[in-house]
Design a protein around this motif. Structure first.
Motif, PDB file in Angstrom:
ATOM      1  N   SER A   9     -61.621 -62.365  51.326  1.00  0.00           N
ATOM      2  CA  SER A   9     -61.252 -60.988  51.629  1.00  0.00           C
ATOM      3  C   SER A   9     -62.012 -60.462  52.846  1.00  0.00           C
ATOM      4  CB  SER A   9     -61.546 -60.083  50.421  1.00  0.00           C
ATOM      5  OG  SER A   9     -61.530 -58.725  50.784  1.00  0.00           O
ATOM      6  N   LEU A  10     -61.300 -60.124  53.894  1.00  0.00           N
ATOM      7  CA  LEU A  10     -61.929 -59.543  55.085  1.00  0.00           C
ATOM      8  C   LEU A  10     -62.582 -58.206  54.750  1.00  0.00           C
ATOM      9  CD1 LEU A  10     -62.549 -59.352  58.111  1.00  0.00           C
ATOM     10  CD2 LEU A  10     -60.237 -58.442  58.466  1.00  0.00           C
ATOM     11  N   SER A  11     -61.929 -57.401  53.919  1.00  0.00           N
ATOM     12  CA  SER A  11     -62.493 -56.102  53.544  1.00  0.00           C
ATOM     13  C   SER A  11     -63.885 -56.273  52.945  1.00  0.00           C
ATOM     14  CB  SER A  11     -61.584 -55.396  52.533  1.00  0.00           C
ATOM     15  OG  SER A  11     -60.333 -55.103  53.081  1.00  0.00           O
TER      16      SER A  11
ATOM     17  N   ILE B 108     -65.890 -60.962  63.074  1.00  0.00           N
ATOM     18  CA  ILE B 108     -65.764 -61.850  61.916  1.00  0.00           C
ATOM     19  C   ILE B 108     -64.688 -62.903  62.190  1.00  0.00           C
ATOM     20  CG2 ILE B 108     -65.317 -62.006  59.443  1.00  0.00           C
ATOM     21  CD1 ILE B 108     -67.762 -60.320  60.112  1.00  0.00           C
TER      22      ILE B 108
ATOM     23  N   PHE C 166     -68.024 -65.080  57.771  1.00  0.00           N
ATOM     24  CA  PHE C 166     -66.674 -65.408  58.204  1.00  0.00           C
ATOM     25  C   PHE C 166     -65.732 -65.327  57.015  1.00  0.00           C
ATOM     26  CE2 PHE C 166     -68.872 -69.269  57.037  1.00  0.00           C
ATOM     27  CZ  PHE C 166     -67.953 -70.084  56.412  1.00  0.00           C
ATOM     28  N   VAL C 167     -64.448 -65.335  57.287  1.00  0.00           N
ATOM     29  CA  VAL C 167     -63.425 -65.319  56.233  1.00  0.00           C
ATOM     30  C   VAL C 167     -62.884 -66.734  56.071  1.00  0.00           C
ATOM     31  CG1 VAL C 167     -61.130 -64.475  55.588  1.00  0.00           C
ATOM     32  CG2 VAL C 167     -62.790 -62.905  56.602  1.00  0.00           C
TER      33      VAL C 167
ATOM     34  N   ASP D 290     -59.972 -57.893  47.002  1.00  0.00           N
ATOM     35  CA  ASP D 290     -59.902 -56.973  48.139  1.00  0.00           C
ATOM     36  C   ASP D 290     -59.834 -55.526  47.650  1.00  0.00           C
ATOM     37  OD1 ASP D 290     -59.364 -57.342  51.282  1.00  0.00           O
ATOM     38  OD2 ASP D 290     -58.310 -55.550  50.591  1.00  0.00           O
TER      39      ASP D 290
ATOM     40  N   ILE E 154     -61.810 -65.355  61.447  1.00  0.00           N
ATOM     41  CA  ILE E 154     -60.842 -65.447  60.350  1.00  0.00           C
ATOM     42  C   ILE E 154     -60.376 -66.900  60.289  1.00  0.00           C
ATOM     43  CG2 ILE E 154     -58.770 -64.468  59.325  1.00  0.00           C
ATOM     44  CD1 ILE E 154     -61.009 -62.429  59.912  1.00  0.00           C
TER      45      ILE E 154
ATOM     46  N   VAL F 226     -65.964 -58.865  53.279  1.00  0.00           N
ATOM     47  CA  VAL F 226     -66.908 -59.397  54.264  1.00  0.00           C
ATOM     48  C   VAL F 226     -67.418 -58.274  55.168  1.00  0.00           C
ATOM     49  CG1 VAL F 226     -67.191 -60.924  56.248  1.00  0.00           C
ATOM     50  CG2 VAL F 226     -65.973 -61.741  54.220  1.00  0.00           C
ATOM     51  N   LEU F 227     -66.518 -57.425  55.646  1.00  0.00           N
ATOM     52  CA  LEU F 227     -66.914 -56.301  56.503  1.00  0.00           C
ATOM     53  C   LEU F 227     -67.883 -55.377  55.764  1.00  0.00           C
ATOM     54  CD1 LEU F 227     -63.470 -55.443  58.142  1.00  0.00           C
ATOM     55  CD2 LEU F 227     -65.473 -56.396  59.312  1.00  0.00           C
TER      56      LEU F 227
ATOM     57  N   GLU G  67     -57.184 -63.153  46.118  1.00  0.00           N
ATOM     58  CA  GLU G  67     -57.520 -62.433  47.349  1.00  0.00           C
ATOM     59  C   GLU G  67     -57.246 -60.938  47.212  1.00  0.00           C
ATOM     60  OE1 GLU G  67     -56.220 -62.252  52.083  1.00  0.00           O
ATOM     61  OE2 GLU G  67     -55.346 -63.772  50.759  1.00  0.00           O
TER      62      GLU G  67
ATOM     63  N   SER H 284     -53.904 -67.940  59.009  1.00  0.00           N
ATOM     64  CA  SER H 284     -54.188 -67.128  60.199  1.00  0.00           C
ATOM     65  C   SER H 284     -54.161 -67.942  61.482  1.00  0.00           C
ATOM     66  CB  SER H 284     -55.566 -66.458  60.055  1.00  0.00           C
ATOM     67  OG  SER H 284     -55.581 -65.589  58.953  1.00  0.00           O
TER      68      SER H 284
END
Length: 301
Positions: free
Chosen positions: A111-113, A285, A134-135, A42, A287, A115-116, A38, A292
Motif C-alpha cells: 500500500s502506497l498510502s 517512493i 518502497f512499494v 490501504d 513503486i 508507506v507514505l 492491498e 506498475s
C-alpha cells in the motif's frame, strides 16, 4: 485493480466490520486475494500508528521483546529487509531498541498510502531518516538472488493462508543469511483462536512448509506480548536452503520484481536497461510492483 466503489467498504470499517471479509464476500469474482489485501490495508492507513501512540507501554514491551530476539542475528553493515511493513509503526519502535544504525534498512508494503504515512511517522519518531522505503509485493520482491542478509516480518504473511509456500520461496530466493518471521502460530492456538484464524484465511503449517522447501528452522520463540490471545504469535528463525550455485551479491540494488534484472534510477523512474521496462517513483517512493511496470525501450538508448 478493477474499479470498485470504496465508500461502502469505508462505512463497514468505521462500524467496526472486517473489510477483508466484506470484500471477499462481495467481490470474490472480481478481486484477487492480493487486491483484497492491498485495499483492506490501504483503507486502514493510520490505525497502527494511532494504536502504538495510544498504548506506549505495550508498544515498548512488544518492540523490545522482538528486538532482543532479532539482535543476535544482525551484524553491523548487514542489509536488513522488513517485509509488509505497513505504516512502519512496529518497525520504527523496533529500530529504536535494535541499535543497528550502520546497517542498510529497507522496508516495503503493498500500500502506497501506508508507506507514505510510515515515512512521515518514522522521520518524526526516530528524528532521522534511516529506512529505504518502497512499494512492493511479497510474492515478487525487487531484489536479486541472495542479496539480503536478514529478512524480518511482523504479521506480513498472516493473511496469505493459500500462498505461504509461494511467499517463502521468494524469501528464500533473495536471502543469504537469516529470515525471522514474526507471524501467527496456528498450531499452538486455542480452539476459538483457530476458528478465527481459519475464518480470516491466516497462514498455518509454517514449520512443515519450511522443511518442505529445504529451509532450516534455527529456533521458534513464542511471543509474550501480542495484540490479542486470539492471534498467538511466534518468531520463526530460519536459514534458507543453500543454492546450487552460491554467488552472494556484495551490493544491494533494486531489480525488476522477482528477477535479477537490475534497475537504474533516472529522472522520476527506475529503468531496466536489459528489458526497457520502467517503474515510477511517487513522492520519492519507488513503486516496484509488476502491475506498475511500463514498457519504454526508447529510454535506454
Amino acid at each position: 485493480m478493477d474499479y470498485i466503489n470504496i465508500k461502502e467498504a469505508k462505512k463497514i470499517y468505521k462500524k467496526g466490520g472486517n473489510i477483508s471479509s466484506f470484500l471477499k464476500k462481495k467481490y470474490k469474482d472480481t478481486l484477487s486475494l492480493n487486491q483484497i489485501i492491498e485495499l483492506s490495508y490501504d483503507l486502514q492507513t493510520g490505525d497502527y500508528i494511532r494504536y502504538f501512540r495510544e498504548n506506549p507501554v505495550f508498544a515498548k514491551n512488544y518492540s523490545k521483546e522482538l528486538a532482543d530476539i532479532i539482535k543476535p542475528f544482525v551484524k553491523k553493515k548487514d542489509v536488513v529487509l522488513d517485509i509488509g511493513s505497513g505504516e512502519f509503526s512496529g518497525l520504527a519502535f523496533l529500530l529504536k531498541y535494535l541499535n543497528i544504525e550502520n546497517s542498510n534498512i529497507y522496508a516495503f508494503d503493498i500500500s502506497l498510502s501506508r508507506v507514505l504515512k510510515g515515512v512521515q511517522f518514522t522521520n518524526i519518531f526516530l528524528k532521522k531518516n534511516v529506512i529505504n522505503p518502497f512499494v512492493a509485493d511479497i510474492e515478487n520482491i525487487p531484489f536479486s538472488d541472495q542479496s539480503i542478509d536478514v529478512i524480518t516480518s511482523s504479521h506480513a504473511l498472516e493473511p496469505n493462508g493459500t500462498k505461504l509456500k509461494i511467499l517463502l520461496k521468494e524469501l528464500f530466493r533473495i536471502c543469504k543469511g537469516y529470515i525471522i518471521l514474526h507471524e501467527p502460530y496456528f498450531e499452538i492456538a486455542s480452539k476459538e483462536a483457530k476458528k478465527r484464524m481459519n475464518k480470516y484465511g491466516y497462514i498455518k503449517n509454517i514449520e512443515e512448509t519450511i522443511k518442505d522447501l529445504n529451509g532450516k528452522i534455527i529456533d521458534i520463540k513464542i511471543k509474550k506480548y501480542v495484540y490479542t490471545d486470539l492471534n498467538p504469535t511466534a518468531c520463526f528463525i530460519i536459514q534458507p536452503p543453500k543454492p546450487k550455485k552460491t554467488k552472494f551479491i556484495n551490493k544491494t540494488y533494486f531489480t525488476i520484481p522477482g528477477t535479477n534484472f537490475k534497475l537504474k534510477k533516472s529522472n522520476g523512474y527506475f529503468l531496466s536497461e536489459e528489458t526497457g521496462i520502467l517503474f515510477p517513483i511517487i513522492k520519492d517512493i519507488p513503486i516496484l510492483v509488476k502491475k506498475s511496470s511500463i514498457l519504454a525501450t526508447i529510454l535506454n538508448k
